[in-house]
Write a protein that holds these residues in place. Structure first.
Motif: not given
Ligand SMILES: C[S@@+](CC[C@H](N)C(=O)[O-])C[C@H]1O[C@@H](n2cnc3c(N)ncnc32)[C@H](O)[C@@H]1O
Length: 352
Positions: A86-115
């Motif tokens: 998608h060539m998104a040039y804004t934040m991707a959504y990894y579902g991160a919160t200050s408590e979570s540490s699962e940032l490596d589980d999904i790709t940038l491509e998937q995190a942009q779709i999540n957004k």
């Protein structure tokens, strides 16, 4: 270390993950952490710091053109580091919160779709609607909507020549996942769009992603949006925000942000909610800054993975230096305080 990386290191430009760059990022993180602590709990209105989001033009005339120069940087560079779907040039959504540490589980491509999924859900997108993708960048959200909803119609508005050329050449001309007749594009500032281009009450939904940072008078923007939105239509804004009021970044000229985005603003989370004159404020969400930190870190990594192809043809020594600093600065702006001080705000408004 590849050839380009070696040459750049010899010139004092250190690559992603190098000890020198990590040291610089640690120092910047310390600096931002101190700043955020200093302003923690500050709810002063922006007017106390000589800034207003109620006056003047949508974007300041003196910086309007240069404020989008950044998007007309070398296309090959953007191709190298942005997500390839998608060539998104804004934040991707990894579902991160200050408590979570699962940032490596999904790709940038998937995190942009999540957004995009999150935006579609919060804007209450339904098939068959007519949607404005305001400040549409390389057309990522438009592409997502057009290929997800078979009867949706989308209009994209964006003054950047480089980004809209990509949309014309890559999206409209070659994309197989949707019928291009459902998409219209205007290479213009929204500020200049009048009734002879888009008639009154035209859209069911307006979504802006990464636009409010460029807007000085949010009230006037809302007025313009209200004209093109149908009654009961919804408008969703997504932009970078600070949780507290942090004076230094309200105006880009006061910080290094101005080197990249002259005339830009980072509004406190509460600021856009104040703009209920033309559209009624309905709801808002603060998205933890670790999502943007991770996005920028991934962009930074991809930039350096492609450096042999980029340097020097598509990115001169100066440009590599600029981009490198940009990624490090932005990352370290979002990471302090576990992403709770700087993040993204999403705001839903309804036309009554
Ligand atoms: C940070 S980028 C985000 C692009 C895209 N929405 C995305 O998520 O990838 C901001 C976009 O807003 C556009 N923009 C800035 N000022 C604008 C204005 N006054 N009217 C329309 N678009 C504008 C820029 O050209 C750029 O494409």
């Amino acid at each position: 270390m590849n050839k380009a990386e070696k040459q750049l290191t010899e010139q004092g430009i250190y690559s992603y993950g190098s000890n020198e760059l990590l040291k610089f990022e640690k120092q910047m993180e310390k600096y931002f952490t101190r700043e955020y602590k200093r302003w923690h709990g500050n709810n002063e209105p922006v007017e106390s710091y000589g800034v207003s989001s109620f006056h003047g033009e949508i974007a300041k005339k003196e910086t309007r053109e240069v404020s989008v120069d950044h998007y007309d940087e070398e296309y090959q560079v953007y191709l190298a580091f942005l997500d390839n779907q998608h060539m998104a040039y804004t934040m991707a959504y990894y579902g991160a919160t200050s408590e979570s540490s699962e940032l490596d589980d999904i790709t940038l491509e998937q995190a942009q779709i999540n957004k995009y999924k999150l935006l579609a859900e919060r804007a209450d997108i339904q098939d068959g609607q007519t949607v404005l993708d305001l400040g549409c960048g390389f057309g990522g959200l438009s592409k997502y909507l057009l290929s997800t909803y078979p009867n949706i119609h989308v209009v994209g508005i964006n003054p950047s020549e480089v980004q809209t050329r990509h949309i014309k050449n890559q999206l409209i001309a070659t994309e197989k996942s949707f019928d291009a007749s459902r998409f219209k594009l205007f290479t213009e500032f929204f500020d200049d769009i009048e009734a002879d281009t888009i008639e009154d009450d035209y859209f069911d939904r307006v979504i802006s992603v990464g636009l409010l940072e460029h807007v000085s008078n949010i009230d006037l923007l809302q007025k313009k949006i209200s004209r093109v939105l149908k009654v009961n239509g919804k408008c969703l804004h997504h932009c970078i925000v600070s949780f507290d009021t942090i004076p230094n970044y309200l105006n880009s000229e006061n910080s290094q942000m101005g080197d990249y985005y002259p005339g830009a603003h980072i509004w406190p989370f509460n600021e856009p909610k104040r703009h209920s004159t033309y559209l009624e404020y309905s709801n808002s969400w603060f998205i933890n800054g670790l999502n943007y930190w991770k996005t920028l870190d991934e962009w930074h990594k991809r930039f350096w993975l492609a450096i042999d192809q980029l340097y020097p043809e598509s990115a001169s020594l100066e440009k590599v230096k600029d981009w490198n600093k940009y990624f490090s600065l932005c990352k370290t702006m979002f990471s302090p305080n576990n992403g709770k001080s700087y993040g993204n705000g999403q705001y839903l408004f309804i036309k009554k």
